[in-house]
Structures are given as structure tokens and as C-alpha cells.
Design a protein around this motif. Structure first.
Motif, PDB file in Angstrom:
ATOM      1  N   ASP A 156       8.816  52.693  43.399  1.00 28.75           N
ATOM      2  CA  ASP A 156       9.624  51.702  44.099  1.00 28.75           C
ATOM      3  C   ASP A 156      10.725  51.222  43.153  1.00 28.75           C
ATOM      4  O   ASP A 156      10.497  50.374  42.301  1.00 28.75           O
ATOM      5  CB  ASP A 156       8.752  50.521  44.546  1.00 28.75           C
ATOM      6  CG  ASP A 156       9.521  49.502  45.379  1.00 28.75           C
ATOM      7  OD1 ASP A 156      10.773  49.555  45.397  1.00 28.75           O
ATOM      8  OD2 ASP A 156       8.877  48.645  46.013  1.00 28.75           O
ATOM      9  N   PRO A 157      11.939  51.772  43.292  1.00 25.79           N
ATOM     10  CA  PRO A 157      13.006  51.444  42.332  1.00 25.79           C
ATOM     11  C   PRO A 157      13.800  50.175  42.668  1.00 25.79           C
ATOM     12  O   PRO A 157      14.845  49.936  42.058  1.00 25.79           O
ATOM     13  CB  PRO A 157      13.934  52.675  42.417  1.00 25.79           C
ATOM     14  CG  PRO A 157      13.224  53.682  43.246  1.00 25.79           C
ATOM     15  CD  PRO A 157      12.301  52.903  44.127  1.00 25.79           C
ATOM     16  N   ARG A 158      13.325  49.345  43.595  1.00 29.17           N
ATOM     17  CA  ARG A 158      14.130  48.191  44.011  1.00 29.17           C
ATOM     18  C   ARG A 158      14.446  47.254  42.849  1.00 29.17           C
ATOM     19  O   ARG A 158      15.590  46.797  42.709  1.00 29.17           O
ATOM     20  CB  ARG A 158      13.415  47.425  45.131  1.00 29.17           C
ATOM     21  CG  ARG A 158      13.552  48.066  46.494  1.00 29.17           C
ATOM     22  CD  ARG A 158      12.822  47.284  47.567  1.00 29.17           C
ATOM     23  NE  ARG A 158      11.371  47.423  47.430  1.00 29.17           N
ATOM     24  CZ  ARG A 158      10.499  46.810  48.224  1.00 29.17           C
ATOM     25  NH1 ARG A 158      10.918  45.975  49.173  1.00 29.17           N
ATOM     26  NH2 ARG A 158       9.198  47.015  48.061  1.00 29.17           N
ATOM     27  N   ALA A 191      25.150  48.663  46.698  1.00 26.50           N
ATOM     28  CA  ALA A 191      25.095  48.655  48.161  1.00 26.50           C
ATOM     29  C   ALA A 191      23.667  48.883  48.639  1.00 26.50           C
ATOM     30  O   ALA A 191      23.200  48.235  49.602  1.00 26.50           O
ATOM     31  CB  ALA A 191      26.025  49.721  48.728  1.00 26.50           C
ATOM     32  N   ALA A 192      22.951  49.788  47.976  1.00 21.11           N
ATOM     33  CA  ALA A 192      21.550  50.018  48.343  1.00 21.11           C
ATOM     34  C   ALA A 192      20.688  48.808  48.028  1.00 21.11           C
ATOM     35  O   ALA A 192      19.734  48.507  48.760  1.00 21.11           O
ATOM     36  CB  ALA A 192      21.015  51.249  47.624  1.00 21.11           C
ATOM     37  N   ALA A 201      12.474  47.076  52.078  1.00 20.98           N
ATOM     38  CA  ALA A 201      11.862  48.367  51.749  1.00 20.98           C
ATOM     39  C   ALA A 201      12.816  49.140  50.855  1.00 20.98           C
ATOM     40  O   ALA A 201      14.026  48.897  50.868  1.00 20.98           O
ATOM     41  CB  ALA A 201      11.565  49.160  53.022  1.00 20.98           C
ATOM     42  N   PRO A 202      12.297  50.100  50.072  1.00 19.21           N
ATOM     43  CA  PRO A 202      13.172  50.907  49.214  1.00 19.21           C
ATOM     44  C   PRO A 202      14.104  51.799  50.028  1.00 19.21           C
ATOM     45  O   PRO A 202      13.767  52.220  51.148  1.00 19.21           O
ATOM     46  CB  PRO A 202      12.196  51.749  48.392  1.00 19.21           C
ATOM     47  CG  PRO A 202      10.871  51.099  48.532  1.00 19.21           C
ATOM     48  CD  PRO A 202      10.871  50.423  49.858  1.00 19.21           C
ATOM     49  N   LEU A 206      13.517  53.864  53.686  1.00 22.62           N
ATOM     50  CA  LEU A 206      14.415  53.611  54.815  1.00 22.62           C
ATOM     51  C   LEU A 206      15.135  54.887  55.227  1.00 22.62           C
ATOM     52  O   LEU A 206      15.299  55.163  56.426  1.00 22.62           O
ATOM     53  CB  LEU A 206      15.424  52.527  54.443  1.00 22.62           C
ATOM     54  CG  LEU A 206      14.848  51.138  54.195  1.00 22.62           C
ATOM     55  CD1 LEU A 206      15.891  50.225  53.551  1.00 22.62           C
ATOM     56  CD2 LEU A 206      14.336  50.513  55.496  1.00 22.62           C
ATOM     57  N   LEU A 207      15.559  55.679  54.247  1.00 24.93           N
ATOM     58  CA  LEU A 207      16.277  56.907  54.556  1.00 24.93           C
ATOM     59  C   LEU A 207      15.380  57.895  55.295  1.00 24.93           C
ATOM     60  O   LEU A 207      15.794  58.512  56.290  1.00 24.93           O
ATOM     61  CB  LEU A 207      16.815  57.529  53.268  1.00 24.93           C
ATOM     62  CG  LEU A 207      17.804  58.676  53.451  1.00 24.93           C
ATOM     63  CD1 LEU A 207      19.079  58.195  54.134  1.00 24.93           C
ATOM     64  CD2 LEU A 207      18.142  59.315  52.111  1.00 24.93           C
ATOM     65  N   LEU A 208      14.162  58.050  54.823  1.00 24.45           N
ATOM     66  CA  LEU A 208      13.230  58.964  55.490  1.00 24.45           C
ATOM     67  C   LEU A 208      12.952  58.520  56.919  1.00 24.45           C
ATOM     68  O   LEU A 208      12.946  59.334  57.850  1.00 24.45           O
ATOM     69  CB  LEU A 208      11.925  59.045  54.695  1.00 24.45           C
ATOM     70  CG  LEU A 208      11.974  59.832  53.388  1.00 24.45           C
ATOM     71  CD1 LEU A 208      10.737  59.552  52.550  1.00 24.45           C
ATOM     72  CD2 LEU A 208      12.104  61.331  53.670  1.00 24.45           C
ATOM     73  N   GLN A 209      12.729  57.238  57.114  1.00 24.47           N
ATOM     74  CA  GLN A 209      12.344  56.726  58.426  1.00 24.47           C
ATOM     75  C   GLN A 209      13.507  56.681  59.414  1.00 24.47           C
ATOM     76  O   GLN A 209      13.355  57.048  60.584  1.00 24.47           O
ATOM     77  CB  GLN A 209      11.762  55.312  58.267  1.00 24.47           C
ATOM     78  CG  GLN A 209      11.405  54.637  59.586  1.00 24.47           C
ATOM     79  CD  GLN A 209      11.000  53.185  59.389  1.00 24.47           C
ATOM     80  OE1 GLN A 209      10.938  52.700  58.268  1.00 24.47           O
ATOM     81  NE2 GLN A 209      10.735  52.501  60.478  1.00 24.47           N
TER      82      GLN A 209
END
Length: 360
Positions: A156-158, A191-192, A201-202, A206-209
Motif C-alpha cells: 500500500d504505497p499511499r 494527483a494520485a 484506497a490505493p 482503484l485502477l484494477l476495479q
């Protein structure tokens, strides 16, 4: 364009393509034999091409070896690293969040991240639009030792993205918001971070979902493709001082940018998956409203950089990417989309001939 563990090469090197290079280019490869000819001409271990222009005219072709020193050939369905072509993917994901009411194009960075200290004060006025168009005033760092110090992989890179954004804001702005195009991968990290704060969420999840799954981008993922100890995917070959053409298979670091840089340059995907993404932009798919597609494809503060795309004089959308281990380019035009990818990191040599081949 291009985050690497050895520095930033810079998008401007590929912003112009010469008529001489175009005239000298071979035809865009639509067969294994043509891909093999272009691979030999470019002197790279392997090359893959994909196109989607009509229902009857779409496909992919590849040629070469997954890794120098080994005879395992590349195959249709192999994954390739797309480097900074991750940026239009991230911008599209953020557009989905804007349409969902989770973010706004004019939302300020400092407000969304809850930053109220003295270091944040000079950055008031920087919005999501500034970050996605590289007009925030963030500095371009040709050697980014701060980014390189973050972990290669993180579940989790947040927290890392927020920390890197704060490091960026500790510097003085290079220009007022909207005044100057300065290509910086940190724009997309920030931006991310805004997206992650809004959605809880990371970026990866989000990208996968929200995007990779709905578009059917099977095989897409993050970091270098492949399994440590197996030659089950193409391998990137380094191009930096002291290492020219050295393969870096999974388990032989560095294989990619650190995880914090994901939204700027860490996507891998098969050619078919990338074509699905490109074609969504070409057809302005129903996943987004027409005005949102227009926003993504229009430079908001002048110049030629929109939100994750270079807009050429002919109206086409283009981007390239490299992490000094791989080099790739994509093109979106009304008549169709094209992609070229190699497992060779010499971006500066490959930039012009790859684009010439895309357009030939």
C-alpha cells in the motif's frame, strides 16, 4: 516521460518527429515477418506491435527473444512495460472519479490533502488540472534520488505518495500554476495522492476495479512483468551508464521504478489490453461523458500537453514511455489506434524511429 531509477530522460526529446525519419521508416508491422524486420532495424531483443483500425483490421505481431542470451521467443499475449504511457491511464481513472463526484478538476492539492503548514502555502492554487497537465510548477528532477529511496515494492504505497508530495512541496515552485509546462513525474504522484485521499484506497486497487477490469484489460499489472526464476515474460534490458543492454529479469534489481511512482510509470500489460484502453479514447466510450473525453484530450493551459496526452498538430494523441529498461509508444487517431513496445531501454535512440513507424 520517463521515471527511472537512474533519472528522468524527458518527454521533450520525443515531442518532435522529423519528416526525414517518417520517410525512412518501414511500414507499420502487421505480420510476424514485418515485426522481425523492424526489430532487426531497431536492433532490439524483441518488439511487439498492435493495431485496431476496423473490426476486420486489428491484431498484433511480435518477434524476437524474451531475453538476450536465451532463445525463448516472445509470443502473442506477452506483457510489455509501458512506462509513462501509464499517465493517460491515471488521468482516465481520475476522470471517472470526477464524474462520480469524488474529485473536481479545479480542486486544490493542499485542500484535498489537508496541508496547512508554511511549506504548503506557496502551492495554494495548484489544482488537479495543473498536476495532470504538468503546469503545477513542480520541478523537473533529472536525477530523482528522493524517489529512488522509496521501496521498490509496497503493498500500500499511499503513505509514500503523500510523503513524496510533501517533499516536492518543500521546494519553491518553478512557476505559477498554469504558467509553464514542466514535465515532472511527481505531478502524477501528487494527483494520485489526491485520488487516494478522496476514495480511501490505493491507486493500484482503484485502477484494477474501475478501469482495467471494466475495459477487459486482462494481464495488466504493476512493475516489471514476469515471475522470478522463470522466463515467462519479456525481460527489460538496461540502458544507463555502466549497463548497456544488460537484462534485468524479475529478481535482479532494479527492474522498475519504485512503487511510489506507480501512477506515473509502472503499468505493464499485453498489447491487446493496451489496444482496449487506446480504443476507448478513440471511440470516446460510454464509460465517460463526451465533455469529459474532450477535457482529457484538450490542453487546459495552452501548449500541446492535455491530461496525459501529447496532442499533435494533426489532432492525434500520442505518448511514449520508458524506464530505461523498456521503450514503448502509442498513437490514437480517428481512423485507428496503434502501439509499439520493445524490451530495450535506449529511449533516446528509439524515440524518433518508433514514432515514424507508428505513423508510416
Amino acid at each position: 516521460m520517463i521515471v527511472t531509477r537512474r533519472g528522468v530522460i524527458g518527454l521533450l526529446a520525443g515531442l518532435a518527429w522529423s519528416s526525414r525519419a517518417l520517410a525512412a521508416a518501414p511500414a507499420f508491422p502487421r505480420s510476424t515477418d514485418a515485426a522481425a524486420r523492424l526489430r532487426r532495424r531497431l536492433d532490439v531483443p524483441a518488439l511487439a506491435a498492435g493495431w485496431r483500425e476496423t473490426l476486420a483490421d486489428s491484431g498484433e505481431a511480435c518477434a524476437g527473444r524474451r531475453m538476450l542470451g536465451n532463445d525463448v521467443p516472445v509470443a502473442p499475449g506477452d506483457s510489455w512495460h509501458w512506462g509513462s504511457i501509464t499517465k493517460p491511464v491515471t488521468a482516465t481513472l481520475i476522470a471517472l472519479a470526477v464524474e462520480a463526484g469524488e474529485l473536481a478538476w479545479d480542486e486544490q492539492l493542499v485542500a484535498r490533502l489537508g496541508l496547512a503548514d508554511a511549506a504548503a502555502a506557496p502551492w495554494r492554487g495548484v489544482t488537479l488540472l495543473h498536476l495532470l497537465s504538468h503546469t503545477s510548477g513542480f520541478a523537473r528532477l533529472d536525477v530523482d534520488t528522493e524517489m529512488d529511496a522509496f521501496p521498490a515494492e509496497e503493498a500500500d504505497p499511499r503513505a509514500s505518495r503523500l510523503a513524496l508530495t510533501r517533499m516536492t512541496m518543500a521546494r519553491a515552485p518553478e512557476a505559477p500554476p498554469g504558467a509553464r509546462f514542466i514535465y515532472s513525474n511527481r505531478n502524477y504522484v501528487a494527483a494520485a495522492a489526491m485520488l487516494e485521499a478522496a476514495c480511501g484506497a490505493p491507486w493500484e486497487a482503484l485502477l484494477l476495479q474501475r478501469l482495467l477490469g471494466p475495459l477487459g484489460m486482462a494481464g495488466a499489472g504493476f512493475g516489471a512483468p514476469g515471475t522470478p526464476g522463470l522466463l515467462d515474460q519479456p525481460v527489460g534490458h538496461a540502458w544507463w551508464p555502466g549497463e548497456h543492454g544488460v537484462p534485468h529479469p524479475p529478481g535482479v534489481p532494479p527492474t522498475d521504478n519504485p512503487a511510489v511512482a506507480g501512477p506515473a510509470a509502472r503499468l505493464h500489460a499485453p498489447i491487446a489490453a493496451m489496444l482496449a484502453f487506446l480504443d476507448a479514447h478513440r471511440t470516446r466510450a460510454v464509460m465517460l461523458r463526451s465533455e469529459t473525453w474532450e477535457r482529457l484530450h484538450t490542453p487546459p493551459f495552452g501548449g500541446s500537453y492535455a491530461l496525459g496526452w501529447v496532442v499533435r498538430a494533426d489532432g492525434s494523441l500520442w505518448h511514449d514511455g520508458s524506464n530505461n529498461l523498456w521503450t514503448a509508444q502509442v498513437l490514437v487517431r480517428p481512423e485507428g489506434v496503434r502501439a509499439l513496445a520493445t524490451n530495450w531501454g535506449d529511449h533516446q535512440r528509439l524515440a524518433a524511429p518508433l514514432e515514424a513507424a507508428l505513423r508510416a
